[in-house]
Each structure stands twice: as C-alpha cells, then as structure tokens.
Design an enzyme around this catalytic site. Structure first.
Site, PDB file in Angstrom:
ATOM      1  N   ASP A  29       0.791  -1.307  -0.163  1.00  0.00           N
ATOM      2  CA  ASP A  29      -0.003   0.041  -0.107  1.00  0.00           C
ATOM      3  C   ASP A  29       0.974   0.854   0.237  1.00  0.00           C
ATOM      4  OD1 ASP A  29      -2.804  -2.106   0.119  1.00  0.00           O
ATOM      5  OD2 ASP A  29      -1.618  -1.869   2.354  1.00  0.00           O
ATOM      6  N   ASN A  45      -4.717 -11.526  -4.383  1.00  0.00           N
ATOM      7  CA  ASN A  45      -5.045 -10.234  -3.437  1.00  0.00           C
ATOM      8  C   ASN A  45      -3.818  -9.144  -2.991  1.00  0.00           C
ATOM      9  OD1 ASN A  45      -2.165 -11.352  -3.690  1.00  0.00           O
ATOM     10  ND2 ASN A  45      -1.962 -11.619  -1.668  1.00  0.00           N
ATOM     11  N   HIS A  77      -4.058  -1.384  -6.748  1.00  0.00           N
ATOM     12  CA  HIS A  77      -3.123  -0.876  -6.646  1.00  0.00           C
ATOM     13  C   HIS A  77      -4.516  -0.180  -7.274  1.00  0.00           C
ATOM     14  CE1 HIS A  77       0.134  -2.732  -6.618  1.00  0.00           C
ATOM     15  NE2 HIS A  77       0.281  -3.890  -7.592  1.00  0.00           N
ATOM     16  N   VAL A 132      -7.399  -1.798  -0.802  1.00  0.00           N
ATOM     17  CA  VAL A 132      -7.972  -1.239  -2.915  1.00  0.00           C
ATOM     18  C   VAL A 132      -8.952  -3.075  -2.783  1.00  0.00           C
ATOM     19  CG1 VAL A 132      -7.820  -1.459  -4.419  1.00  0.00           C
ATOM     20  CG2 VAL A 132      -6.442  -0.179  -3.121  1.00  0.00           C
ATOM     21  N   THR A 133      -8.229  -4.001  -2.464  1.00  0.00           N
ATOM     22  CA  THR A 133      -8.571  -5.421  -2.100  1.00  0.00           C
ATOM     23  C   THR A 133      -9.588  -5.964  -1.181  1.00  0.00           C
ATOM     24  OG1 THR A 133      -6.904  -6.026  -3.274  1.00  0.00           O
ATOM     25  CG2 THR A 133      -8.354  -8.033  -2.372  1.00  0.00           C
ATOM     26  N   LYS A 175       2.882  10.276  -0.570  1.00  0.00           N
ATOM     27  CA  LYS A 175       2.416  10.578   0.147  1.00  0.00           C
ATOM     28  C   LYS A 175       2.649  11.577   1.256  1.00  0.00           C
ATOM     29  CE  LYS A 175      -1.151   7.974   1.094  1.00  0.00           C
ATOM     30  NZ  LYS A 175      -3.072   7.374   0.500  1.00  0.00           N
ATOM     31  N   VAL A 185       3.002  13.958  -3.750  1.00  0.00           N
ATOM     32  CA  VAL A 185       2.543  15.172  -2.988  1.00  0.00           C
ATOM     33  C   VAL A 185       0.785  14.865  -3.371  1.00  0.00           C
ATOM     34  CG1 VAL A 185       4.321  16.597  -2.183  1.00  0.00           C
ATOM     35  CG2 VAL A 185       3.274  16.819  -3.967  1.00  0.00           C
TER      36      VAL A 185
END
Length: 455
Positions: free
Chosen positions: A52, A77, A80, A329-330, A361, A444
């Site tokens: 992640d 599993n 993205h 996400v999954t 991030k 960012v």
C-alpha cells in the site's frame, strides 16, 4: 464471474556463454570472452514496507514511456489504485501500466473475467504466461476455512485476503497444481487433473463444497477465451530482452516485508515479492535486472495482524488513517498506521538493493507540528543489531525515534523540490542520509502529476 487468479510459474533462464574460436583438443583450453552487456535491462518497482505504498502511481508514471509492462508474482490479493485525469482505477491483477495504450502488458498470472471485458484493455496488448498457475474457487473457499481454523485453534488468524493465494501456492509446491498451459491444451486431460485436485481438497476438508461439473463447464469457456492471449512466457521475455531496444518495466505486487522468505513470517504473502521474484517469476536472468526502485510511504501502514513496531494506536494514527484514506483496495479493511520505520526500510534495501526511492504521500504529514522517524530497535534495553527474523522478538522491540519539525502547510500543489517547505526538504534528506539511497520522486497527491521528480 471468473475467480481463477493466476500465480507466477517458477522458471530459470541461463544466458549462453560465448566462446572464441578454438578447441579443447591437444590440451589447449578454449578461450572465453565476457558476454556483451544485455541490450535491454528491466526497470523494477517494488514496495519497501508492508504494501500500500503507492506502487501503482509510480508504475503508471514510468509506464508512460514503457514498451512492455510486466507483473512478476502474486495474485489478486494485491490492489493498486491509479488516478488519471481525475478518474480513479483499482487494479487487482492487471499491471498498473495497462492504462498506457502503447505498451503491452505481460502477466505470469491468469486473467479475471471482469478485466477481460474492460473496454480499456485491448486483447492484443495483453499476454499471459502459459506457466501461470490457476487459483480455483475451492482454493478461495479453503483459504477462508483455514483462517477460521487458525482463529479457533490459536485465537488469531493470519489476516489473509481469502482470495485463495496461499492454498494455490500449496498446490504448486505439492506439484499437483494446474497451469494455463493445462487449461488451453487437451481439455480432457485437464478435466482428469482437475477432478483429482478437487478431490484432494475435498478429502482434506469434508465440509468444502465444490460443484465440479459446473466448474469444468465454466473453465471450458474460459479456455477458449484465454487461448489467444496465452504465450510461452520465457521466450516472450527473452525476445523482448534481446531484440530491438525496448523499455521494459516490471511491477511487483505486495511488498518486501510480505515476502514469503524475507518478510515478517508467518504474517506474509505466499510469493517472493522482493527483487528475486523478478527472475523466478518472469524467467529474467539476473544480469538483465537494471534499476530497482523502492516505493516508500512517508509513514508506515499495515493491513491485518502481525508485529508493527512504529504503530500509533492514538490520535496520530487516526489522523494518518483519515487524511491518507487508509483502507485496503482489495479488502476495504482499515489500515493500521504509524511513523516511518527506517530500520524496516533499510532491511528492505539490504534484500533488494534499491537504486533509488520513490517517497509517496508526503502531503499526508502536512498538518503535523512534529514528525517522528524510527531509527533503531532495542529489546530488553539492549540494542538490536539487525531486523529480527523471529516475530516474537519483533513484537517486543522498543523503537528509538528521531523527532523532526513539521511544516504545517499544504504541499499538494507543489510541483518541484525547491518549492517544498524547508522542513519537508529536510525530512526527505534525512531519509536519504539514513538509507544512503537517493530519493528520486516525492508524491504529494493522488494523480501522476503530483509526483515531484528530483533528478
């Protein structure tokens, strides 16, 4: 709905050694010369934490200039998320670079029906390795049963996604798994093998429900649909590596600390998601691996259970979770959040040999007046010289932090390094100095345009 997710097929390929003209006769040793440098080397993008980290965005950015984008391991599993032109895409099996209409996507996995119907994906731009292992419905059912058994027997589970990846890898290791080459060849033979494999799991799990005839009927349809996409993966990659100049991008699923051998075992995935998985998954010789980019989130997150030394089960953790929208996400599960753990990332660098780092991030830290970074571990007041293999030890470590000043202003609209607040620049340089690896990109925001390139 097709739940047949494919896994990597293990395949090694050895480069030919070139000989000068000569003979071994008469006691003369034939002289050898060093082979030429590979014409095309692959660029690899890997997660450096517990997943992640934002690999999809980095791959999407690099894929703009790629001719071939490959997924080398794992199954559905791994999820993205990519944002292009304000549209958010979630990929679970296809390479994130599939949005590049000029690139061919190659996967050593079986493809899900939902993605095959996606109008954005043209069949001629997708190739599937004939050595890919198939995840069947009963693999997924067994995954859920095993998690229930762990909970009942030990009081805790592994926190798997229940997508059948582990049981399918078990079939692979037991050498009774079925591959795409089986599916698209003689279906009568495939049917016999399928019934044996299903029977094996039915014997082990009496409560397991498998509609064998219905499964086979669906699989026969899938075989016809998939056949035009299937190729010999080793020869396909060899041609790409040794032919005319191509830019080849390899996307790893999961992340370094989830690697079956080098991750925080047993709370890991079932594949090699470190750099070695590129060779075993794609049949790429080690000499053809070029740059390896490690993707590092500016803080740390983890889904599911397992040790997490820098976890912040407090207001800081809640802020990171909220601002970062930290949900899987999954699975949709809430991600656990904590400070950046550089002991962990340095260990990932030791295993993978990162050429450079993509730091993602950073903007999530914008509102924090001070930021902590984990720089060393102790156990029972004794320094820990390395990242421990034993998870009982990792659960007991105390983290030594370096506290850095925050910048308390938005970085979301910044598009060059020099325009970042000085404190943010210092945070990035601190990471570089600790790891002795340069930071090449800083994220960012969510879109590809929000990736600041440093060099």
């Amino acid at each position: 709905m097709l739940w047949k997710r494919g896994l990597l097929g293990l395949m090694c390929q050895t480069p030919l050694l070139l000989r000068e003209k000569g003979s071994f006769s008469g006691g003369q040793v034939e002289s050898l010369r060093i082979p030429k440098e590979p014409r095309n080397k692959v660029t690899v993008v890997l997660g450096a934490q517990w997943g992640d980290e934002g690999k999809g965005k980095v791959v999407d950015l690099l894929a703009l200039d790629a001719d071939l984008v490959c997924r080398c391991q794992g199954g559905n599993n791994a999820g993205h998320t990519v944002v292009v032109d304000s549209v958010e895409y979630d990929f679970h099996l296809l390479p994130s670079g599939v949005l590049n209409k000029k690139a061919v996507s190659f996967i050593v996995l079986a493809i899900e029906e939902a993605c095959r119907k996606d109008k954005r994906m043209k069949e001629k731009r997708l190739k599937i390795s004939d050595r890919a292992h198939i995840v069947f419905n009963f693999h997924q059912a067994v995954d859920g049963i095993q998690e229930q058994q762990r909970q009942l027997q030990a009081g805790k589970n592994l926190g798997t996604t229940k997508k059948g990846i582990g049981p399918a890898y078990s079939s692979k290791a037991a050498r009774n798994g079925l591959r795409i080459c089986d599916l698209v060849s003689d279906f009568t033979v495939f049917e016999e093998k399928f019934r044996v494999l299903a029977g094996h799991f039915l014997t082990m799990y009496p409560n397991l429900k498998v509609d064998i005839d219905n499964e086979l009927q669906q699989l026969k349809v899938y075989a016809e649909r998939l056949r035009p996409l299937v190729t010999d993966g080793v020869y396909f990659m060899h041609k790409a590596l040794t032919g005319p100049s191509k830019k080849i991008l390899v996307e790893g699923a999961n992340a370094a600390l989830l690697d079956i051998d080098f991750g925080t075992y047993p709370f890991v995935t079932s594949s090699n998601c470190t750099a070695g998985g590129v060779c075993t998954g794609l049949g790429v010789p080690p000499s053809y691996v070029g740059r390896v980019y490690g993707v590092v989130k500016a803080y740390t997150t983890r889904v599911g259970v397992g040790a997490f030394p820098t976890e912040q089960d407090n207001e800081v953790g809640n802020l990171l979770q909220s601002r970062g929208r930290e949900f899987g996400v999954t699975t949709g599960r809430r991600r656990r959040c904590g400070w950046l753990d550089l002991v962990l990332v340095r260990y990932a660098h030791m295993v993978n040999g990162f050429t450079a780092i993509a730091l993602t991030k950073l903007d999530i830290l914008d509102t924090l007046p001070e930021i902590k970074v984990g720089v060393s571990y102790t156990v029972d007041d004794e320094p820990l010289p390395s990242f421990p293999a034993n998870m009982d030890v990792l659960m007991r470590v105390s983290v030594t932090y370096e506290t850095l000043p925050g910048w308390c202003c938005s970085t979301e609209d910044v598009r060059c390094f020099e325009e970042l607040p000085s404190q943010a620049q210092s945070y990035i340089r601190f990471i570089e100095d600790f790891l002795q690896v340069p930071v090449k990109w800083v994220g960012v925001g969510k879109s590809r345009e929000s990736m600041i390139k440093l060099f």
